[in-house]
Every structure is written in structure tokens, then in C-alpha cells.
Design an enzyme around this catalytic site. Sequence first.
Site, PDB file in Angstrom:
ATOM      1  CD  GLU A 315       0.085  20.863  22.016  1.00 60.56           C
ATOM      2  OE1 GLU A 315      -0.461  20.058  22.799  1.00 60.56           O
ATOM      3  OE2 GLU A 315      -0.551  21.599  21.240  1.00 60.56           O
ATOM      4  CE  LYS A 318      -2.936  18.236  19.055  1.00 60.65           C
ATOM      5  NZ  LYS A 318      -3.199  18.930  17.810  1.00 60.65           N
TER       6      LYS A 318
END
Length: 343
Positions: A315, A318
Site C-alpha cells: 500500500e 500507507k
Amino acid sequence: MALQHPLPCKSSMAVILLFIALLQITGVQSIGVCYGKNGNNLPSDTDAINLYKSNGIRGLRLYDADPNVLNALRGTNIEVILDVFNDKLQGLNDPARARDWVQTNIVSFPDVNFKYVAVGNEVYAGKPDTAQYVNFVLPALRNVHDALSAVGLLGKIKPSTATYSAVLDNTFPPNNAVFKGDAQGLMNPIVQFLAQNNLPLLANIYPYFSHRDNPNQVPLPFALFTEPNPNSAGYRNLFDALLDSMYAAVQKAGGPNIPIVVSESGWPSDGGFAATPQNAATYYSNLIAHVNGNSGTPMKPGTSIETFLFAMFDENLKGGDDVEKHFGLFRPDKTPKYQLNFN
């Protein structure tokens, strides 16, 4: 002389075989994968859920009630942990809003296989970005519990909250563990509520961070399940030690029979100390084998450990340390980072 241990009759043997089959099924179904969406390059929700299905991943944790994901999950029978995001906890202190949340996000999706509701994630007074939510967790949990009960889903769907190892103190040996003083005001009443209602506790267990933060005391083989010899407390791996520390604290807080579901566990492949693809592959493959082996932990031998791996994809948006961006089992283009068998 009569046999003291006669052979089972056909009906008894059938029951035994069924029990063994159920144990095997439980092992197969005990691995899920968390579906985080903090990225701008991730596949569509439909493609992501199809990736779960094609890899035989039978569990999913979803951190917010995203209707697009829930629609993609319809009819899949994937077991779901659905989170109440921390910033929604205060609102669910109102019973009417909790009923609305359950109606909108659970009742409206009767063909999604919800298993748990995580009412808050890693809320702790000692954690600056979650301390503001401490007083909202238990009232929200009660209200979600009551809302599920009102629509007849309480037996099928179990509400709880997700905590983590930072709330623990005195964790060596694990059976000495207790909740820290600044965590007891939240955790003790939650444990007692879970015990009264036969509900599990969700816990995020990360040997990686323990090794990274204290590599001299936590050797890499102990964190990666590759240490052949037990330590002085009788543990061969840190995962079991951390899980048993949580069990010990929960028992002391009034929940001796509360099961613990490992709602997150993972190892990053990049971005920090010991974060390599080789270490991550070793951790994930050994964790899957350990959990599917149904050996339990030293404190709970033979007890199945339902576990959700973190996470499905890297991700790139993040927050936090750079390692947080590199926990994916799959790259955003859906290619696997590791050769894992989830069954």
C-alpha cells in the site's frame, strides 16, 4: 478379561471420523488475509476478491465498511472481519446509530459471510493517535452487540475489538503478562464483557516489530519460526510467545476462556531493518504451516489459531514507517511476491 479400551462401534467411529474431518476443515479455514486499500495503484475490488478466490483464501479483514468491497464479496462465502473504523466509534455510542450501522453494512448484505465485527483497532491510551477513542470503544461494542442481537445475527456474527501487544507488560515469561496500567481501564472491562457474552478477542501479533526494536534479545530465527531449540520459557517462536502473553493478560483480567483470533500478523519485504523478501517469505510460509498444523501454543496446546495475514497488497499511501508500505503478499499488479499455499 474385558478390554478396558474397547474398539468403537460403527456409529462411534463415524463420529470420530467426522470430528477429524472437522478439525482438518478448521485448519484449512484458519488463514485469512487483510484487505487494506491505502494505495493509488491497487486493482479493482472485484479483481481483488477474485484474487482471494483463485488463491483459496477463505478469510478477509476489511477496515471500513466499503460497499464496493461488500458487493464484490456477495456469494463468495469468504469469512469477513468487518471493522468499525476508529473515527466512527463515538457515533456508535448512540444506540440508534449503532442499529443503523448494522442495518446498512451487515443486514443489507445477507449474502456476505460476516464472522466478526472489530469495533475499533489498536485503541490504547498510550498511543497518541488512538488515545482520544478510549472512552468510546466499550459503549460502541455494547451497542453493536445489541444491534446484532436485535436482528437475530448475534450467534452468527461475533462483535469484539482488535488490540495489540503494546498494551501488555511483563511478557517474559509469557504467563507473567498483564495489561499495562494505562491499558487496564479499557481492556479489563472489555475482557469482562467478552467473557460474559462468549465472544473472542481480536489481537494483532507482530514478531517483526519485536525483532526490529530489540534484535539482541529477539533473535531472527526465533521471530521467523526457524529456531530449533526452545528458549528458557519453553518457546521455539515469538509468535506463540506473544499470543500466550495476550492469553495470560486476558485470563488475569477475568477472561480465562476467551479465545483469541489473530486479526493481523505479517512481515515487510522492504523499508527497514530485517525487512527483506527472503525474511518475509520465510515468516509467512512458516506461520501458515504453524497455524494449519493445529498444534496450538504452549499455553493452549492443540487449540486452533485463527489467523489473518497482513496484508493482501503493498500500500504505497500507507502512513507511518516506510515498512508499512511493504507488507503485501501480492504486488498491486496482482502478481505474488511469495509462493504461498494458503491451504
